[in-house]
Enzyme design. Structure first.
Site, PDB file in Angstrom:
ATOM      1  N   ALA A  89      -6.919 -13.300   0.542  1.00  0.00           N
ATOM      2  CA  ALA A  89      -7.557 -11.822  -0.013  1.00  0.00           C
ATOM      3  C   ALA A  89      -7.626 -11.747  -1.289  1.00  0.00           C
ATOM      4  O   ALA A  89      -8.007 -12.807  -1.894  1.00  0.00           O
ATOM      5  CB  ALA A  89      -6.756 -10.575   0.563  1.00  0.00           C
ATOM      6  N   ASP A  90      -7.321 -10.708  -1.944  1.00  0.00           N
ATOM      7  CA  ASP A  90      -7.186 -10.394  -3.624  1.00  0.00           C
ATOM      8  C   ASP A  90      -6.576 -11.375  -4.208  1.00  0.00           C
ATOM      9  O   ASP A  90      -6.546 -11.571  -5.473  1.00  0.00           O
ATOM     10  CB  ASP A  90      -6.779  -9.002  -3.757  1.00  0.00           C
ATOM     11  CG  ASP A  90      -5.280  -8.591  -3.492  1.00  0.00           C
ATOM     12  OD1 ASP A  90      -5.123  -9.202  -2.095  1.00  0.00           O
ATOM     13  OD2 ASP A  90      -4.651  -8.001  -3.898  1.00  0.00           O
ATOM     14  N   GLN A  91      -5.283 -12.289  -3.732  1.00  0.00           N
ATOM     15  CA  GLN A  91      -4.524 -12.874  -4.623  1.00  0.00           C
ATOM     16  C   GLN A  91      -5.346 -14.020  -5.230  1.00  0.00           C
ATOM     17  O   GLN A  91      -4.883 -14.355  -6.642  1.00  0.00           O
ATOM     18  CB  GLN A  91      -3.345 -13.461  -3.601  1.00  0.00           C
ATOM     19  CG  GLN A  91      -2.633 -12.383  -3.115  1.00  0.00           C
ATOM     20  CD  GLN A  91      -1.900 -12.602  -1.710  1.00  0.00           C
ATOM     21  OE1 GLN A  91      -1.616 -13.805  -1.508  1.00  0.00           O
ATOM     22  NE2 GLN A  91      -1.475 -11.563  -0.977  1.00  0.00           N
ATOM     23  N   THR A  98      -5.462  -0.303  -3.831  1.00  0.00           N
ATOM     24  CA  THR A  98      -4.183  -1.082  -4.309  1.00  0.00           C
ATOM     25  C   THR A  98      -4.256  -2.306  -4.915  1.00  0.00           C
ATOM     26  O   THR A  98      -3.426  -2.994  -5.170  1.00  0.00           O
ATOM     27  CB  THR A  98      -3.373  -1.098  -2.879  1.00  0.00           C
ATOM     28  OG1 THR A  98      -3.941  -2.084  -2.036  1.00  0.00           O
ATOM     29  CG2 THR A  98      -2.735   0.202  -2.523  1.00  0.00           C
ATOM     30  N   ASP A 111      -6.465   5.365   1.083  1.00  0.00           N
ATOM     31  CA  ASP A 111      -6.625   3.991   0.712  1.00  0.00           C
ATOM     32  C   ASP A 111      -7.918   3.349   0.862  1.00  0.00           C
ATOM     33  O   ASP A 111      -8.549   3.605   2.055  1.00  0.00           O
ATOM     34  CB  ASP A 111      -5.749   3.261   1.656  1.00  0.00           C
ATOM     35  CG  ASP A 111      -5.281   2.062   0.945  1.00  0.00           C
ATOM     36  OD1 ASP A 111      -5.976   1.278   0.623  1.00  0.00           O
ATOM     37  OD2 ASP A 111      -4.114   1.635   1.380  1.00  0.00           O
ATOM     38  N   ASN A 119       0.806  -5.519  -6.729  1.00  0.00           N
ATOM     39  CA  ASN A 119       2.155  -4.904  -7.108  1.00  0.00           C
ATOM     40  C   ASN A 119       3.060  -5.701  -7.883  1.00  0.00           C
ATOM     41  O   ASN A 119       3.674  -5.709  -8.983  1.00  0.00           O
ATOM     42  CB  ASN A 119       2.767  -4.227  -5.692  1.00  0.00           C
ATOM     43  CG  ASN A 119       2.002  -3.094  -5.119  1.00  0.00           C
ATOM     44  OD1 ASN A 119       1.993  -2.097  -5.918  1.00  0.00           O
ATOM     45  ND2 ASN A 119       1.467  -3.478  -3.915  1.00  0.00           N
ATOM     46  N   SER A 120       3.305  -7.117  -7.308  1.00  0.00           N
ATOM     47  CA  SER A 120       4.054  -8.028  -7.799  1.00  0.00           C
ATOM     48  C   SER A 120       3.436  -8.521  -9.188  1.00  0.00           C
ATOM     49  O   SER A 120       4.245  -8.578 -10.132  1.00  0.00           O
ATOM     50  CB  SER A 120       4.155  -9.190  -6.889  1.00  0.00           C
ATOM     51  OG  SER A 120       4.775  -8.913  -5.765  1.00  0.00           O
ATOM     52  N   HIS A 177       0.903  -1.181  -0.193  1.00  0.00           N
ATOM     53  CA  HIS A 177       0.072   0.045   0.033  1.00  0.00           C
ATOM     54  C   HIS A 177       1.037   1.251  -0.006  1.00  0.00           C
ATOM     55  O   HIS A 177       0.785   2.356  -0.843  1.00  0.00           O
ATOM     56  CB  HIS A 177      -1.072   0.010   1.102  1.00  0.00           C
ATOM     57  CG  HIS A 177      -1.848  -1.137   1.113  1.00  0.00           C
ATOM     58  ND1 HIS A 177      -3.210  -1.036   1.163  1.00  0.00           N
ATOM     59  CD2 HIS A 177      -1.497  -2.552   1.446  1.00  0.00           C
ATOM     60  CE1 HIS A 177      -3.718  -2.350   1.350  1.00  0.00           C
ATOM     61  NE2 HIS A 177      -2.869  -3.267   1.313  1.00  0.00           N
ATOM     62  N   HIS A 232       2.747 -15.009  -5.331  1.00  0.00           N
ATOM     63  CA  HIS A 232       1.536 -14.973  -4.360  1.00  0.00           C
ATOM     64  C   HIS A 232       0.628 -14.120  -5.124  1.00  0.00           C
ATOM     65  O   HIS A 232      -0.642 -14.215  -4.805  1.00  0.00           O
ATOM     66  CB  HIS A 232       1.960 -14.526  -2.816  1.00  0.00           C
ATOM     67  CG  HIS A 232       2.229 -12.905  -2.946  1.00  0.00           C
ATOM     68  ND1 HIS A 232       3.064 -12.351  -3.647  1.00  0.00           N
ATOM     69  CD2 HIS A 232       1.480 -11.838  -2.124  1.00  0.00           C
ATOM     70  CE1 HIS A 232       3.198 -11.176  -3.228  1.00  0.00           C
ATOM     71  NE2 HIS A 232       2.375 -10.887  -2.196  1.00  0.00           N
ATOM     72  N   GLU A 247       4.123  -5.699 -11.690  1.00  0.00           N
ATOM     73  CA  GLU A 247       5.641  -5.600 -11.946  1.00  0.00           C
ATOM     74  C   GLU A 247       5.940  -6.524 -12.868  1.00  0.00           C
ATOM     75  O   GLU A 247       6.734  -6.402 -13.841  1.00  0.00           O
ATOM     76  CB  GLU A 247       6.437  -5.556 -10.574  1.00  0.00           C
ATOM     77  CG  GLU A 247       6.215  -4.539  -9.754  1.00  0.00           C
ATOM     78  CD  GLU A 247       6.540  -4.410  -8.258  1.00  0.00           C
ATOM     79  OE1 GLU A 247       7.156  -5.635  -7.999  1.00  0.00           O
ATOM     80  OE2 GLU A 247       6.041  -3.448  -7.584  1.00  0.00           O
TER      81      GLU A 247
HETATM   82  C1  UDX Z   1      -0.615  -7.345  -0.253  1.00  0.00           C
HETATM   83  C2  UDX Z   1      -1.848  -7.861  -1.213  1.00  0.00           C
HETATM   84  O1  UDX Z   1      -1.945  -8.892  -1.575  1.00  0.00           O
HETATM   85  C3  UDX Z   1      -1.884  -6.604  -2.583  1.00  0.00           C
HETATM   86  O2  UDX Z   1      -2.200  -7.311  -3.597  1.00  0.00           O
HETATM   87  C4  UDX Z   1      -2.398  -5.645  -1.942  1.00  0.00           C
HETATM   88  O3  UDX Z   1      -2.715  -4.612  -2.718  1.00  0.00           O
HETATM   89  C5  UDX Z   1      -1.407  -5.126  -0.614  1.00  0.00           C
HETATM   90  O4  UDX Z   1      -1.144  -6.410   0.081  1.00  0.00           O
HETATM   91  P1  UDX Z   1       1.985  -7.927  -0.549  1.00  0.00           P
HETATM   92  O5  UDX Z   1       2.037  -9.076   0.041  1.00  0.00           O
HETATM   93  O6  UDX Z   1       2.958  -6.883  -0.016  1.00  0.00           O
HETATM   94  O7  UDX Z   1       0.902  -6.861  -0.592  1.00  0.00           O
HETATM   95  O8  UDX Z   1       2.470  -7.987  -1.935  1.00  0.00           O
HETATM   96  P2  UDX Z   1       2.509  -6.924  -3.221  1.00  0.00           P
HETATM   97  O9  UDX Z   1       1.409  -6.256  -3.627  1.00  0.00           O
HETATM   98  O10 UDX Z   1       3.117  -7.754  -4.248  1.00  0.00           O
HETATM   99  O11 UDX Z   1       3.750  -5.952  -2.876  1.00  0.00           O
HETATM  100  C6  UDX Z   1       4.975  -6.350  -2.563  1.00  0.00           C
HETATM  101  C7  UDX Z   1       5.856  -5.116  -2.968  1.00  0.00           C
HETATM  102  O12 UDX Z   1       7.206  -5.477  -2.370  1.00  0.00           O
HETATM  103  C8  UDX Z   1       6.042  -4.983  -4.520  1.00  0.00           C
HETATM  104  O13 UDX Z   1       6.016  -3.764  -4.997  1.00  0.00           O
HETATM  105  C9  UDX Z   1       7.520  -5.678  -4.628  1.00  0.00           C
HETATM  106  O14 UDX Z   1       8.234  -4.984  -5.632  1.00  0.00           O
HETATM  107  C10 UDX Z   1       8.169  -5.609  -3.419  1.00  0.00           C
HETATM  108  N1  UDX Z   1       9.109  -6.361  -2.952  1.00  0.00           N
HETATM  109  C11 UDX Z   1       8.897  -7.737  -2.765  1.00  0.00           C
HETATM  110  C12 UDX Z   1      10.534  -6.082  -2.921  1.00  0.00           C
HETATM  111  O15 UDX Z   1      10.750  -4.831  -3.341  1.00  0.00           O
HETATM  112  N2  UDX Z   1      11.461  -6.952  -2.809  1.00  0.00           N
HETATM  113  C13 UDX Z   1      11.150  -8.301  -2.371  1.00  0.00           C
HETATM  114  O16 UDX Z   1      12.146  -9.055  -2.091  1.00  0.00           O
HETATM  115  C14 UDX Z   1       9.803  -8.602  -2.300  1.00  0.00           C
END
Ligand code: UDX
Length: 470
Positions: free
Chosen positions: A387-389, A139, A117, A368-369, A20, A364, A372
């Protein structure tokens, strides 16, 4: 003589978690580039982590006094790795501290609009009567938001609660997804008792989107246009402005961007990747919140080693649930990892995904992942956690054809086989569709693209709010 009015002042308030904070900081910088003034609300813990692990503070000082962090003290700082913990944070810990703070800021800080948010509904109540418009920023993907939004409809149609235990049963009443959605693809909360607090909260806050002045989505029309149109029937004022990280890069072409990591990045992995053949490496990461049991860890590890592919694996300190004394690693895993693996605590993920050696991403499917990976044209192997995954991974496989979904399994044989299918048997097929989507993602954030145009429209609309309030 007329004096130039000050630029609009936008208060940005993310939920305090990596995915977020990261994407809302990207939005912040895009709005700073458009000459708006920004105050960014951030928890003390995240503020401290950004200061320790990134250059974001010095990076944002180049906007010459138009940006400031406002630090929130006294928030819960423990893990948020379950629906329940997330739920308590959203419903209890956060509002207790943030409501009085927001009230003061909205009164004293000449705020033009609040971008909050959309996982939190209470700022709408705080802003009522102040005349400050509240814009929701989600997000998550449009498909996840639409599923959350549609839960009451699914209850009415009898799709929820599930009758019987067959998770492969089709969900036929979710508009726009009738052809491919199964029970197991619905957001994880839908599997539990419908009175459960998290589900009720998710439904409630998603429905509150209709009360917001507008909705910002970190997605793009070429990816999720049909689903965005479904949401638009209820929330007409939507701006799709993603993928935000690519959008920021496109608009700040000549300048350096800063990582927004709340964890320390280990950059040695890039040197390791430099020695590998193009598209040969499997990158493995489950984001910032997922936890796995030791049994699951061992299944993944065997699957990775047995696949024979080089792998770069992010093992956060808190990834594995229980550390006991019987953590002995079997000899074949140690050897396989020495030969082909590299494990680190946290990587610069955008750089890793952009590296030519990376051939697939075991993820997962946090949003964001997922974005990306899409931007860099990297095919995915999905292991959604919560959740959303769950719904993101269904779209990855069934709609966008960008990879394969392993949800609800954690078996070394399946993991090995899926890796081989994505990186060998159907490699070209996935690379082609990933390349195609990556092209669309890049076009949308450049001049003439839909996200590019939508961001310009957003900025103009915020400027008009400023004029109205003078
Ligand atoms: C979770 C959710 O599943 C997501 O969809 C929601 O919007 C927010 O909560 P998270 O588990 O953090 O988020 O996953 P993700 O949304 O993919 O964000 C992870 C972020 O961490 C990405 O931007 C990724 O680039 C970054 N990251 C991850 C790193 O920079 N380095 C790492 O080693 C792993």
């Amino acid at each position: 003589m007329d004096t130039e009015p000050p630029p609009p002042h936008v208060l940005i308030f993310p939920f305090p978690a990596q995915g977020h904070v990261n994407s809302m900081l990207k939005l912040t910088e895009l709005l700073l580039e458009a000459s708006l003034n920004i105050t960014f609300l951030i928890s003390a813990k995240d503020h401290d982590r950004l200061a320790r692990f990134t250059t974001v503070h010095s990076h944002l000082t180049r906007y010459l006094g138009r940006f400031r962090f406002h630090v929130i003290h006294g928030l819960y700082e423990g893990p948020m790795d379950t629906d329940e913990k997330l739920s308590v944070m959203i419903a209890d810990s956060l509002p207790k501290v943030a409501v009085p703070l927001l009230r003061d800021l909205l009164v004293d800080s000449h705020v033009t609009c609040l971008i909050v948010d959309g996982i939190m509904g209470f700022p709408i109540d705080v802003a009522k009567g102040t005349g400050v418009p509240v814009i929701f920023f989600r997000t998550i993907s449009a498909c996840a938001l639409w599923a959350y939004f549609s839960v009451p409809g699914l209850i009415n149609s009898g799709d929820l609660p599930f009758q019987g235990t067959n998770l492969d049963e089709r969900i036929v009443s979710l508009e726009g997804m009738e052809a491919f959605l199964r029970r197991r693809d619905l957001p994880s909360f839908c599997r539990s008792d419908l009175n459960n607090q998290t589900l009720q909260q998710v439904i409630g806050v998603s429905r509150r989107t209709t009360e917001a002045h507008a909705l910002l989505l970190n997605t793009f029309d070429e990816l999720e246009g049909p689903i965005v149109s479904q949401i638009q029937k209820h929330c007409p004022n939507i701006y799709t402005i993603g993928p935000l990280h690519a959008h920021l890069k496109a608009r700040t072409l000549s300048k350096l961007t800063s990582s927004n990591s709340l964890f320390e990045e280990d950059k040695t992995c890039i040197t390791w990747l430099d020695q590998k053949a193009p598209k040969s490496v499997l990158y493995v990461s489950f984001g910032s919140l997922v936890t796995v049991t030791r049994e699951q860890l061992m299944e993944f590890w065997h699957g990775l080693v047995n696949s024979g592919k080089p792998f770069l694996w992010v093992i956060r300190d808190d990834l594995v649930l229980k550390h006991d004394d019987e953590n002995k690693v079997p000899y074949e895993l140690e050897e396989g990892t020495k030969k082909r693996g590299y494990m680190v605590g946290w990587v610069p993920q955008e750089d890793v995904l952009a590296h030519p050696a990376v051939g697939a991403f075991l993820t997962h499917n946090g949003w964001n992942s997922t974005l990306e990976s899409i931007v860099e044209g990297v095919p995915m192997i999905s292991w959604p956690y919560f959740a959303d995954q769950q719904i993101n991974s269904r779209f990855v496989e069934a709609v966008w054809k960008l990879g394969l979904d392993m949800k609800d399994t954690c078996d070394r044989k399946i993991i090995e086989k899926t890796i081989k299918v994505v990186m060998e048997d159907r490699k070209m097929e996935f690379i082609e569709s990933a390349d195609r989507m990556a092209r669309l993602a890049k076009e949308t954030v450049n001049e003439g693209g839909s996200s590019y145009g939508n961001l310009n429209r957003l900025v103009e609309d915020i400027k008009m709010m400023g004029v109205g309030s003078k």
